[in-house]
Design an enzyme around this catalytic site. Structure first.
Site, PDB file in Angstrom:
ATOM      1  N   GLY A  35       0.829  -1.202   0.000  1.00 53.92           N
ATOM      2  CA  GLY A  35       0.000   0.000   0.000  1.00 53.92           C
ATOM      3  C   GLY A  35       0.861   1.249   0.000  1.00 53.92           C
ATOM      4  N   CYS A  90       5.103  -6.392   1.678  1.00 56.48           N
ATOM      5  CA  CYS A  90       5.522  -4.991   1.701  1.00 56.48           C
ATOM      6  C   CYS A  90       4.817  -4.228   2.829  1.00 56.48           C
ATOM      7  CB  CYS A  90       5.315  -4.365   0.336  1.00 56.48           C
ATOM      8  SG  CYS A  90       6.397  -2.960   0.083  1.00 56.48           S
ATOM      9  N   TYR A  91       3.829  -3.379   2.510  1.00 56.04           N
ATOM     10  CA  TYR A  91       3.096  -2.708   3.594  1.00 56.04           C
ATOM     11  C   TYR A  91       2.538  -3.761   4.545  1.00 56.04           C
ATOM     12  CZ  TYR A  91      -0.189   0.487   5.946  1.00 56.04           C
ATOM     13  OH  TYR A  91      -0.857   1.233   6.877  1.00 56.04           O
ATOM     14  N   HIS A 107       7.695  -7.903  -3.739  1.00 57.14           N
ATOM     15  CA  HIS A 107       6.375  -8.203  -4.325  1.00 57.14           C
ATOM     16  C   HIS A 107       6.431  -9.507  -5.124  1.00 57.14           C
ATOM     17  CE1 HIS A 107       4.176  -4.471  -3.436  1.00 57.14           C
ATOM     18  NE2 HIS A 107       5.380  -3.943  -3.401  1.00 57.14           N
ATOM     19  N   GLU A 137       3.949 -10.979  -6.463  1.00 57.25           N
ATOM     20  CA  GLU A 137       2.853 -11.041  -7.441  1.00 57.25           C
ATOM     21  C   GLU A 137       3.211 -10.459  -8.803  1.00 57.25           C
ATOM     22  OE1 GLU A 137       3.172  -9.117  -4.851  1.00 57.25           O
ATOM     23  OE2 GLU A 137       2.084  -7.230  -4.986  1.00 57.25           O
ATOM     24  N   ASP A 170     -18.024 -10.845 -22.974  1.00 57.33           N
ATOM     25  CA  ASP A 170     -18.643 -10.912 -21.642  1.00 57.33           C
ATOM     26  C   ASP A 170     -20.139 -11.208 -21.717  1.00 57.33           C
ATOM     27  OD1 ASP A 170     -16.139 -10.115 -20.931  1.00 57.33           O
ATOM     28  OD2 ASP A 170     -16.692  -8.064 -20.388  1.00 57.33           O
ATOM     29  N   LYS A 187     -11.030 -11.127 -16.661  1.00 48.50           N
ATOM     30  CA  LYS A 187     -11.266 -11.257 -18.106  1.00 48.50           C
ATOM     31  C   LYS A 187     -10.717 -12.562 -18.696  1.00 48.50           C
ATOM     32  CE  LYS A 187     -12.675  -9.115 -21.904  1.00 48.50           C
ATOM     33  NZ  LYS A 187     -13.906  -8.305 -22.035  1.00 48.50           N
TER      34      LYS A 187
END
Ligand code: GLN
Length: 544
Positions: free
Chosen positions: A66, A93-94, A189, A191, A248, A400
């Site tokens: 964050g 992290c945060y 991170h 991710e 979609d 998506k």
């Protein structure tokens, strides 16, 4: 899926779920995506979520990064109850700093900020430490690994009962673990793709440490979603929904058709600014191909009539098209509802299908700023309010790429699954200047040639979005020895992963030459073709 809380079987009750609490990092949603790529179901909620208000128990919790500093007076903090849940926690992290703050308030501003690549050294402790659980986060990984950092704060020292499990030259506490409890913190991170082995760290946490089942697959989702829709709608309930031919709305419609057959009514509004032959193609694919009960309403005259003379403001075009769409959809919905009421199926139409995706949901509940702002869900365009319809949103848990996978699973043709996004106002916003039937013809024909050539060159999937636009100028040319004063087509093709930033596609000269030659030769009224070489930013993908 139901916004009124009556959802009978939400995925977090069926699948083992890792809860990501979002502290506002721009990468938070990627944590959820990576876990799902590992077939572990994950949901994201704002960091301010009160855990006592949660009706389910996650298998583990991840605290995201964050932009705040935990020691600020107005910094967001996690509900202390998270440490009472008895499930593993990973702080990123945060999130790491938040765990440290909770246990000892030992976080301060570092002298050096650390952005970008760093080399992580893993420290292993062996079985001596609490049965070896502290080593589990980096199990199966080399002792040195490349990671991506983005922080300015650091821990002054480890909180009590924690030990170091990884370091970098700048961050002596790049990884920490609690001696007894399954609490972990990492400064980097995992991710982002810049941490090449990051997914293994997340897997170690979710699968080995949290013991989450890896059964989040589209096949399983389909079965459970169909059961969920049937239960929600009941034996008699009927659903209406607009389709556009995009991935979609088609996937959502097919799912409804599988679940409730003819009790789902799809409506395609032909607004006169769809692509060449599009209404016809969508009709064929949806009805003959996918067995969906579809009503096509040709309202092109009404739309084009209202667009006549609008030259000044592109926003005005969007509004006219948006409002006219709602009007036409409402009229149609009322007619279909009256019919449905008359038929012996009874019940009438109570539900409106929406193709809302997970990013819209995240956006609408996202935590922005030091105080929690819960925005109301905005993706309800076209909802006929006076009809009192309840919303049904079967894709609201999906990203998506998951919708595409689901589409393939449901037997939707590849072409449609990979279709480029197409704006609601259609080619009206690709005709710069007044939209007249003649301009629509020119823009459509040019666009069709461009897309045809892109497909023929095998580039359709590489390019994220491509179209031809009609510029509001005329240029001089010579055709058949005659001087002409005709229109100019601008081609636009971009590559992007997230549509937030985009780059123009570097076609080779021969390709552009071919497209330009075909357009000038085949489309009456065009004497010049240009290629738009503006990236986003500063340009947008669409031109209006
Ligand atoms: N703001 C904190 C720092 O600078 C956390 C940053 C982050 O989570 N990316 O250290």
């Amino acid at each position: 899926m139901a916004t009124d809380g009556s959802d009978p079987i939400p995925p977090h009750k069926t699948f083992d779920t890792i809860l990501v609490l979002d502290f506002g990092s721009q990468y938070s949603h990627l944590i959820t995506r990576r876990l799902r790529e590992l077939n572990v179901y994950s949901e994201m909620l704002p960091c301010t979520q009160k855990l006592s208000e949660l009706s389910w128990t996650p298998k583990g919790v991840i605290l995201s990064g964050g932009p705040y500093s935990v020691y600020w007076d107005d910094a967001p903090h996690v509900d202390d109850a998270v440490f009472e849940l008895g499930v593993p926690i990973l702080g990123i992290c945060y999130g790491l700093q938040e765990i440290a703050w909770h246990f000892g308030k030992n976080v301060l501003a570092g002298e050096k900020r650390e952005y970008g690549h760093a080399y992580l050294k893993v420290e292993r402790h062996g079985d001596g430490e609490a049965g070896g659980h502290v080593d589990k986060l980096f199990a199966g990984l080399e002792d040195d690994m490349e990671v991506w950092m983005s922080h300015g704060d650091k821990l002054s020292h480890l909180p009590e009962d924690f030990i170091t499990v990884a370091t970098t030259t700048n961050a002596p506490f790049a990884g920490m673990a609690h001696r007894e409890k399954k609490y972990y913190g990492i400064q980097f991170h995992p991710e982002v793709t810049h941490t090449p082995k990051g997914k293994i760290v997340l897997k170690n946490f979710a699968v080995d440490i949290c013991q989450a089942r890896t059964d989040w697959t589209m096949g399983k989702f389909v079965d459970q979603e169909i059961a969920r829709i049937r239960k929600l709608v009941g034996d008699k309930g009927q659903v209406i929904g607009a389709v556009s031919g995009g991935v979609d709305s088609t996937v959502a419609a097919k799912l409804m058709q599988q679940a409730i057959g003819d009790r789902f009514h799809a409506v395609l509004v032909d607004n006169g600014v769809l692509r060449l032959n599009e209404a016809q193609q969508v009709k064929e694919t949806l009805t003959a191909g996918l067995g969906i009960k579809l009503t096509v309403i040709d309202a092109s005259e009404r739309f084009l009539g209202r667009l006549k003379g609008v030259t000044d403001d592109p926003e005005k075009k969007r509004k006219i098209i948006g409002n006219t769409f709602i009007e036409v959809f409402q009229e149609t919905a009322k007619k279909i509802a009256a019919e449905a009421h008359k038929s012996d199926k009874a019940g009438g139409i109570e539900w409106l299908l929406q193709g809302t995706l997970y990013p819209d949901v995240i956006e609408s509940i996202s935590f922005k700023g030091p105080s929690a702002t819960i925005k109301t869900h905005h993706n309800v365009g076209g909802l006929p309010k006076d009809m009192n319809l309840k919303l049904i949103e079967p894709l609201r848990e999906l990203f998506k790429d998951e919708v595409r996978e689901l589409g393939k699973n449901l037997g939707i043709p590849e072409d449609l699954v990979w279709r480029h996004p197409f704006p609601g106002p259609g080619i009206a916003i690709r005709i710069l200047g007044e939209v007249t039937p003649e301009q629509v013809r020119v823009a459509r024909e040019a666009d069709n040639i461009f897309i045809e050539e892109i497909r023929a060159a095998g580039l359709y999937r590489k390019i994220s979005q491509a179209f031809a636009a009609l510029l509001p100028v005329k240029a001089v040319g010579v055709m058949g020895d005659k001087r002409v004063h005709d229109q100019v087509i601008a081609l636009r093709a971009v590559e992007t992963t997230d549509f937030m930033t985009a780059d123009w596609y570097p076609f080779d000269g021969a390709f552009l030459k071919k497209v330009s030659r075909r357009i000038v030769n085949e489309v009456n009224g065009v004497c010049r073709v240009v290629y738009d070489i503006t990236s986003k930013p500063p340009g947008t993908i669409e031109m209006e």
